[in-house]
Design a protein around this motif. Structure first.
Motif, PDB file in Angstrom:
ATOM      1  N   MET A 277      -6.524   8.224  -2.869  1.00  0.00           N
ATOM      2  CA  MET A 277      -7.784   7.500  -3.016  1.00  0.00           C
ATOM      3  C   MET A 277      -7.527   6.156  -3.688  1.00  0.00           C
ATOM      4  O   MET A 277      -6.838   6.091  -4.708  1.00  0.00           O
ATOM      5  N   PRO A 278      -8.093   5.088  -3.151  1.00  0.00           N
ATOM      6  CA  PRO A 278      -7.969   3.791  -3.832  1.00  0.00           C
ATOM      7  C   PRO A 278      -8.586   3.848  -5.229  1.00  0.00           C
ATOM      8  O   PRO A 278      -9.609   4.503  -5.447  1.00  0.00           O
ATOM      9  N   GLN A 279      -7.968   3.153  -6.156  1.00  0.00           N
ATOM     10  CA  GLN A 279      -8.455   3.177  -7.530  1.00  0.00           C
ATOM     11  C   GLN A 279      -9.892   2.681  -7.627  1.00  0.00           C
ATOM     12  O   GLN A 279     -10.692   3.201  -8.400  1.00  0.00           O
ATOM     13  N   ALA A 280     -10.232   1.665  -6.824  1.00  0.00           N
ATOM     14  CA  ALA A 280     -11.598   1.143  -6.867  1.00  0.00           C
ATOM     15  C   ALA A 280     -12.610   2.207  -6.462  1.00  0.00           C
ATOM     16  O   ALA A 280     -13.717   2.276  -7.027  1.00  0.00           O
ATOM     17  N   ALA A 281     -12.256   3.051  -5.479  1.00  0.00           N
ATOM     18  CA  ALA A 281     -13.165   4.111  -5.054  1.00  0.00           C
ATOM     19  C   ALA A 281     -13.324   5.163  -6.147  1.00  0.00           C
ATOM     20  O   ALA A 281     -14.428   5.664  -6.394  1.00  0.00           O
ATOM     21  N   LEU A 282     -12.228   5.497  -6.824  1.00  0.00           N
ATOM     22  CA  LEU A 282     -12.311   6.457  -7.923  1.00  0.00           C
ATOM     23  C   LEU A 282     -13.205   5.922  -9.040  1.00  0.00           C
ATOM     24  O   LEU A 282     -14.007   6.669  -9.617  1.00  0.00           O
ATOM     25  N   GLU A 283     -13.057   4.655  -9.328  1.00  0.00           N
ATOM     26  CA  GLU A 283     -13.893   4.049 -10.370  1.00  0.00           C
ATOM     27  C   GLU A 283     -15.352   4.036  -9.941  1.00  0.00           C
ATOM     28  O   GLU A 283     -16.258   4.263 -10.765  1.00  0.00           O
ATOM     29  N   GLY A 284     -15.602   3.797  -8.665  1.00  0.00           N
ATOM     30  CA  GLY A 284     -16.968   3.833  -8.162  1.00  0.00           C
ATOM     31  C   GLY A 284     -17.579   5.215  -8.270  1.00  0.00           C
ATOM     32  O   GLY A 284     -18.749   5.364  -8.661  1.00  0.00           O
ATOM     33  N   LEU A 285     -16.796   6.251  -7.948  1.00  0.00           N
ATOM     34  CA  LEU A 285     -17.290   7.618  -8.098  1.00  0.00           C
ATOM     35  C   LEU A 285     -17.618   7.918  -9.556  1.00  0.00           C
ATOM     36  O   LEU A 285     -18.630   8.574  -9.856  1.00  0.00           O
ATOM     37  N   ASN A 286     -16.771   7.452 -10.459  1.00  0.00           N
ATOM     38  CA  ASN A 286     -17.030   7.677 -11.881  1.00  0.00           C
ATOM     39  C   ASN A 286     -18.330   7.005 -12.330  1.00  0.00           C
ATOM     40  O   ASN A 286     -19.081   7.557 -13.148  1.00  0.00           O
ATOM     41  N   GLN A 287     -18.601   5.846 -11.782  1.00  0.00           N
ATOM     42  CA  GLN A 287     -19.852   5.167 -12.131  1.00  0.00           C
ATOM     43  C   GLN A 287     -21.059   5.956 -11.607  1.00  0.00           C
ATOM     44  O   GLN A 287     -22.072   6.082 -12.303  1.00  0.00           O
ATOM     45  N   TYR A 288     -20.934   6.476 -10.385  1.00  0.00           N
ATOM     46  CA  TYR A 288     -22.006   7.316  -9.848  1.00  0.00           C
ATOM     47  C   TYR A 288     -22.207   8.543 -10.725  1.00  0.00           C
ATOM     48  O   TYR A 288     -23.343   8.967 -10.994  1.00  0.00           O
ATOM     49  N   GLN A 289     -21.085   9.134 -11.188  1.00  0.00           N
ATOM     50  CA  GLN A 289     -21.178  10.332 -12.016  1.00  0.00           C
ATOM     51  C   GLN A 289     -21.822  10.014 -13.362  1.00  0.00           C
ATOM     52  O   GLN A 289     -22.597  10.830 -13.897  1.00  0.00           O
ATOM     53  N   ASP A 290     -21.516   8.870 -13.917  1.00  0.00           N
ATOM     54  CA  ASP A 290     -22.129   8.468 -15.188  1.00  0.00           C
ATOM     55  C   ASP A 290     -23.652   8.424 -15.062  1.00  0.00           C
ATOM     56  O   ASP A 290     -24.379   8.789 -15.999  1.00  0.00           O
ATOM     57  N   GLU A 291     -24.133   7.980 -13.923  1.00  0.00           N
ATOM     58  CA  GLU A 291     -25.574   7.938 -13.691  1.00  0.00           C
ATOM     59  C   GLU A 291     -26.175   9.341 -13.750  1.00  0.00           C
ATOM     60  O   GLU A 291     -27.239   9.552 -14.351  1.00  0.00           O
ATOM     61  N   VAL A 292     -25.492  10.291 -13.140  1.00  0.00           N
ATOM     62  CA  VAL A 292     -25.975  11.679 -13.157  1.00  0.00           C
ATOM     63  C   VAL A 292     -25.904  12.237 -14.573  1.00  0.00           C
ATOM     64  O   VAL A 292     -26.863  12.841 -15.077  1.00  0.00           O
ATOM     65  N   ASP A 293     -24.771  12.037 -15.220  1.00  0.00           N
ATOM     66  CA  ASP A 293     -24.577  12.600 -16.559  1.00  0.00           C
ATOM     67  C   ASP A 293     -25.556  12.024 -17.579  1.00  0.00           C
ATOM     68  O   ASP A 293     -25.820  12.655 -18.607  1.00  0.00           O
ATOM     69  N   GLY A 294     -26.096  10.857 -17.297  1.00  0.00           N
ATOM     70  CA  GLY A 294     -27.013  10.239 -18.232  1.00  0.00           C
ATOM     71  C   GLY A 294     -28.444  10.720 -18.130  1.00  0.00           C
ATOM     72  O   GLY A 294     -29.294  10.300 -18.926  1.00  0.00           O
ATOM     73  N   ALA A 295     -28.727  11.599 -17.187  1.00  0.00           N
ATOM     74  CA  ALA A 295     -30.086  12.126 -17.058  1.00  0.00           C
ATOM     75  C   ALA A 295     -30.449  12.963 -18.277  1.00  0.00           C
ATOM     76  O   ALA A 295     -29.581  13.476 -19.004  1.00  0.00           O
ATOM     77  N   ALA A 296     -31.737  13.145 -18.496  1.00  0.00           N
ATOM     78  CA  ALA A 296     -32.246  13.687 -19.764  1.00  0.00           C
ATOM     79  C   ALA A 296     -31.784  15.106 -20.064  1.00  0.00           C
ATOM     80  O   ALA A 296     -31.455  15.433 -21.202  1.00  0.00           O
ATOM     81  N   ASP A 297     -31.796  15.989 -19.076  1.00  0.00           N
ATOM     82  CA  ASP A 297     -31.434  17.391 -19.306  1.00  0.00           C
ATOM     83  C   ASP A 297     -30.821  17.961 -18.035  1.00  0.00           C
ATOM     84  O   ASP A 297     -30.661  17.254 -17.033  1.00  0.00           O
TER      85      ASP A 297
END
Length: 268
Positions: free
Chosen positions: A1-21
Motif C-alpha cells: 500500500m502506498p504510504q499516502a493511502a495508509l495515511e489517508g485511511l488513518n485520517q478516516y479512522q480518526d474521524e470515526v474514533d472521534g465520535a461521542a460514544d
C-alpha cells in the motif's frame, strides 16, 4: 500500500474514533465507509489495487477462492468493530456471494473458552461486543492451512486439521460453517482445480523431458499459477508423499514444490 493511502485511511479512522460514544462510532463507521469506498476515491483505488495484487493473478475471493474478488471486505465487521473500519490489516478482497453470506455475523471465544455469538440482531441496542478471541480465522494474520486439511482423494471437503487444541478446532469449525466452505459448488470446482493442476504439471514434466524451451515451460508454469483454488495446489504439495500419482509428478518436477501463486497468499 502506498504510504499516502495508509495515511489517508488513518485520517478516516480518526474521524470515526472521534465520535461521542460507541453507538455514534458505529453509525459514523458505516456511513463513512459507504461514502469513501468508491472507485472515484483515490485512497480506495489504492486499497483495491493492493488487495487485487495480494489475491494473485486470477484475483480470486479470499474466502471461496472460486469467484472473482471485487469487494473490500472487513474481516472484523464494521457494525461491531468501528475502531477497525479503516484499518488496512482488516481488509481482504472478496466476492459478493461470500461477503453477503458473512455480513456482520461474528463470534468470539471468551476467557473461559466459550464461543459467544456477538452478531447484533436487527433493532438490538448498539453496545460494544464482549471481548474475546475472534472465532473467524484471520487470513491477514494467520495461516489457514495450519487450521484446515482438504480431502484430495474423494470429497474435496475442507476439514479441521488433526491435533488442534480445542480452541483452534472450534475456530476452524466456525470458519468452515460461517463461510460455507463445503457448499456443493466449491466441492466441484476444487475437484476440477485438482485435475487441472495435475494435468498442467504432467504437461510441464512431459515437455521438459522432450527438451522444450524455457519460454514454453514458463508459460505452462504461469498458467498453472493463474488457476483458481490456490489452496488445492498447496494441499497437493503438502500431501504429495501420501498420494502416489502426486509423489511421482513432483519427483519428476521437484522445483514445483516451490511454486506459489503469490508470495503472501491468504486464502482458505
Amino acid at each position: 500500500m502506498p504510504q499516502a493511502a495508509l495515511e489517508g485511511l488513518n485520517q478516516y479512522q480518526d474521524e470515526v474514533d472521534g465520535a461521542a460514544d460507541y453507538a455514534a462510532r458505529v453509525a459514523t463507521a458505516k456511513s463513512a465507509f459507504s461514502n469513501r469506498n468508491r472507485r472515484t476515491n483515490a485512497i480506495f483505488r489504492d486499497v483495491r489495487a493492493a488487495l487485487a495484487k495480494m489475491a494473485g493473478d486470477a484475483v480470486r475471493c479470499a474466502y471461496c477462492e472460486d469467484s472473482a474478488a471485487d469487494e473490500v471486505e472487513h474481516v472484523k465487521p464494521k457494525d461491531l468493530y468501528p475502531q477497525s473500519v479503516f484499518r488496512w490489516p482488516n481488509y481482504v478482497y472478496a466476492c459478493g456471494p461470500c461477503n453477503g453470506r458473512k455480513r456482520n455475523k461474528f463470534s468470539v471465544i471468551d476467557a473461559g473458552g466459550t464461543m459467544v455469538d456477538i452478531t447484533r440482531a436487527r433493532g438490538a441496542p448498539v453496545v460494544a461486543p464482549v471481548e474475546g478471541l475472534p472465532a473467524l480465522i484471520d487470513p491477514r494474520s494467520e495461516d489457514p492451512m495450519q487450521f484446515f486439511d482438504m480431502d484430495l482423494q474423494g470429497t474435496f471437503v475442507v476439514l479441521e486439521a488433526l491435533d488442534l487444541n480445542p480452541v483452534d478446532e472450534a475456530r476452524a469449525t466456525f470458519t468452515i460453517e460461517l463461510l460455507g466452505l463445503n457448499r456443493d459448488l466449491l466441492l466441484t470446482t476444487r475437484r476440477d482445480a485438482y485435475l487441472g493442476y495435475r494435468a498442467r504439471l504432467s504437461e510441464y514434466s512431459a515437455r521438459a523431458e522432450q527438451g522444450a524451451e524455457e519460454a514454453e515451460l514458463d508459460a505452462i508454469r504461469s498458467s498453472l499459477l493463474r488457476s483458481p483454488h490456490p489452496t488445492v495446489w498447496e494441499e497437493m504439495k503438502r500431501q504429495a508423499h501420501l498420494i502416489e500419482e502426486l509423489r511421482m509428478l513432483f519427483a519428476a518436477v521437484p522445483a514445483a514444490i516451490e511454486w506459489r501463486h503469490f508470495p503472501n497468499a491468504f486464502a482458505y
